[in-house]
Design an enzyme around this catalytic site. Structure first.
Site, PDB file in Angstrom:
ATOM      1  N   TYR A  19      37.083  40.261  29.572  1.00 48.95           N
ATOM      2  CA  TYR A  19      36.374  39.917  30.814  1.00 48.95           C
ATOM      3  C   TYR A  19      35.823  38.508  30.646  1.00 48.95           C
ATOM      4  O   TYR A  19      34.837  38.297  29.962  1.00 48.95           O
ATOM      5  CB  TYR A  19      35.278  40.941  31.064  1.00 48.95           C
ATOM      6  CG  TYR A  19      34.429  40.730  32.313  1.00 48.95           C
ATOM      7  CD1 TYR A  19      34.733  39.759  33.268  1.00 48.95           C
ATOM      8  CD2 TYR A  19      33.327  41.540  32.551  1.00 48.95           C
ATOM      9  CE1 TYR A  19      33.953  39.598  34.405  1.00 48.95           C
ATOM     10  CE2 TYR A  19      32.540  41.383  33.689  1.00 48.95           C
ATOM     11  CZ  TYR A  19      32.859  40.405  34.608  1.00 48.95           C
ATOM     12  OH  TYR A  19      32.077  40.250  35.729  1.00 48.95           O
TER      13      TYR A  19
ATOM     14  N   LYS B 282      40.591  39.715  32.712  1.00 47.42           N
ATOM     15  CA  LYS B 282      40.016  39.619  34.061  1.00 47.42           C
ATOM     16  C   LYS B 282      39.449  38.218  34.166  1.00 47.42           C
ATOM     17  O   LYS B 282      38.502  37.861  33.477  1.00 47.42           O
ATOM     18  CB  LYS B 282      38.926  40.672  34.205  1.00 47.42           C
ATOM     19  CG  LYS B 282      38.026  40.510  35.390  1.00 47.42           C
ATOM     20  CD  LYS B 282      37.239  41.791  35.577  1.00 47.42           C
ATOM     21  CE  LYS B 282      35.799  41.556  35.972  1.00 47.42           C
ATOM     22  NZ  LYS B 282      35.624  40.628  37.065  1.00 47.42           N
TER      23      LYS B 282
HETATM   24  O1  NGF Z   1      29.986  39.612  41.055  1.00 47.89           O
HETATM   25  C1  NGF Z   1      30.588  38.784  40.409  1.00 47.89           C
HETATM   26  C2  NGF Z   1      29.846  37.797  39.587  1.00 47.89           C
HETATM   27  N1  NGF Z   1      31.931  38.682  40.409  1.00 47.89           N
HETATM   28  C3  NGF Z   1      32.750  39.645  41.083  1.00 47.89           C
HETATM   29  C4  NGF Z   1      33.653  40.266  40.099  1.00 47.89           C
HETATM   30  O2  NGF Z   1      34.383  39.304  39.379  1.00 47.89           O
HETATM   31  C5  NGF Z   1      32.712  41.042  39.191  1.00 47.89           C
HETATM   32  C6  NGF Z   1      33.485  39.085  42.253  1.00 47.89           C
HETATM   33  O3  NGF Z   1      34.108  40.153  42.889  1.00 47.89           O
HETATM   34  C7  NGF Z   1      33.272  42.150  38.537  1.00 47.89           C
HETATM   35  O4  NGF Z   1      34.447  42.368  38.571  1.00 47.89           O
HETATM   36  C8  NGF Z   1      32.340  43.006  37.803  1.00 47.89           C
HETATM   37  O5  NGF Z   1      31.595  43.746  38.432  1.00 47.89           O
HETATM   38  O6  NGF Z   1      32.318  42.936  36.592  1.00 47.89           O
HETATM   39  C9  NGF Z   1      32.494  38.401  43.208  1.00 47.89           C
HETATM   40  O7  NGF Z   1      31.401  39.239  43.475  1.00 47.89           O
HETATM   41  C10 NGF Z   1      33.133  38.036  44.526  1.00 47.89           C
HETATM   42  O8  NGF Z   1      34.288  37.300  44.309  1.00 47.89           O
HETATM   43  C11 NGF Z   1      32.142  37.243  45.383  1.00 47.89           C
HETATM   44  O9  NGF Z   1      31.880  35.993  44.799  1.00 47.89           O
HETATM   45  O10 NGF Z   1      28.728  37.406  40.238  1.00 47.89           O
END
Ligand code: NGF
Length: 288
Positions: free
Chosen positions: A133, A161
């Site tokens: 990640y 990811k």
């Molecule tokens: O929320 C975040 C970081 N990133 C998410 C996602 O990468 C997080 C992304 O969907 C994720 O997968 C996890 O919960 O570990 C964003 O929220 C989205 O693109 C809006 O910017 O802050």
């Protein structure tokens, strides 16, 4: 393990306790309405870095119990407490999670040898697979192409990811690692990542916007870029409003508008003001 995975929201009550009934409703909404291919459990979106080891296990348990084998499950077990990561890796593997993921260790400035040791220790402790990640904007940890190559020497490390906007690096990774799984992590850049040939995406906004994400991803894979772009535009109108109003809190309010008991965020994240709750309701009515 290819396809679209929701980074799962968790329902907490006003005291910050896990609301099991609400969590089960969120899971059902993702599986039955958003129709995603899988769930990414205890990531940033699950507020993972603010909860105890026991609570992380409870969430892994509830998700597996609700989903059974309906969709794929990835367990995020990363922590700067390596012993905790190993304990969680064993726990999630025993529950039957199809893959593990771990955020790059953060806060201290770990060097690459330490990061590599961390991943190998976690994944070599279990009979499972690891998805790195990488989220440099939150962790401050940047991994180069050469360093990814070194991590991927361990065959149990099957992918990454990629929550970053460095599409030059993403393109280099696609070319260099055709057999590794690359997941887009920024939902607002899903189309661009899909064009570069990612194997899937993991996103927070899929908790409510999974169907649009599916359209973008499938149209891009069919080469219907103009159509995909229209849906990405609409999605990004939504995401811009979401980010301005408070990401996780607003996702929860939208789910509540859909009858899902999505609860509140864990402190120190704050509650939405009344005005922002009204904005969230307007966003829900506009886009869903
Ligand atoms: O929320 C975040 C970081 N990133 C998410 C996602 O990468 C997080 C992304 O969907 C994720 O997968 C996890 O919960 O570990 C964003 O929220 C989205 O693109 C809006 O910017 O802050």
């Amino acid at each position: 393990m290819k396809g679209l995975f929701t980074a799962l929201i968790v329902s907490y009550d006003k005291d910050g306790e896990i609301n099991e009934k609400g969590l089960r409703e969120i899971i059902r909404y993702n599986v039955d309405v958003c129709k995603v291919d899988g769930l990414y459990v205890n990531g940033s979106t699950g507020e993972n870095f603010m909860i105890s080891t026991e609570e992380k296990k409870q969430i892994f348990r509830i998700v597996k119990d609700e989903v059974k084998d309906q969709v794929e499950l990835i367990a995020q077990v990363g922590s700067i407490n390596l012993k905790e990561s190993i304990e969680l890796a064993k726990y999630a593997t025993d529950l039957g999670y199809g893959a593990l993921s771990a955020v790059t260790p953060f806060y201290y400035k770990f060097d690459f040898e330490e990061i590599k040791h961390y991943y190998n220790e976690i994944i070599n402790s279990v009979d499972n697979k690891m998805i790195i990640y990488s989220i440099p904007f939150l962790t401050g940890v940047n991994i180069s192409l050469e360093q990814f190559a070194e991590l991927f020497e361990n065959e149990k490390i099957i992918g990454v990811k990629f929550t970053a906007g460095d599409f030059y690096l993403l393109e280099r990774m696609r070319k260099t690692f055709p057999d590794k799984l690359l997941y887009a992590g920024f939902d607002e850049m899903l189309l661009s990542a899909a064009v570069l040939g990612v194997d899937g995406a993991i996103g927070s906004t899929f908790n409510v916007n999974g169907q649009r994400a599916r359209e973008i991803y499938e149209l891009a894979n069919k080469g219907e870029i103009a159509k995909a772009r229209e849906i990405q535009h609409e999605t990004n109108d939504f995401i811009t409003e979401l980010l301005n109003n408070g990401l996780y809190q607003t996702l929860k309010e939208i789910l509540k508008e859909k009858g899902v008991d999505a609860g509140y965020c864990r402190q120190p994240m704050k509650e939405l003001s009344e005005e922002k709750v009204d904005t969230a309701k307007r966003i829900a009515a506009t886009y869903f």
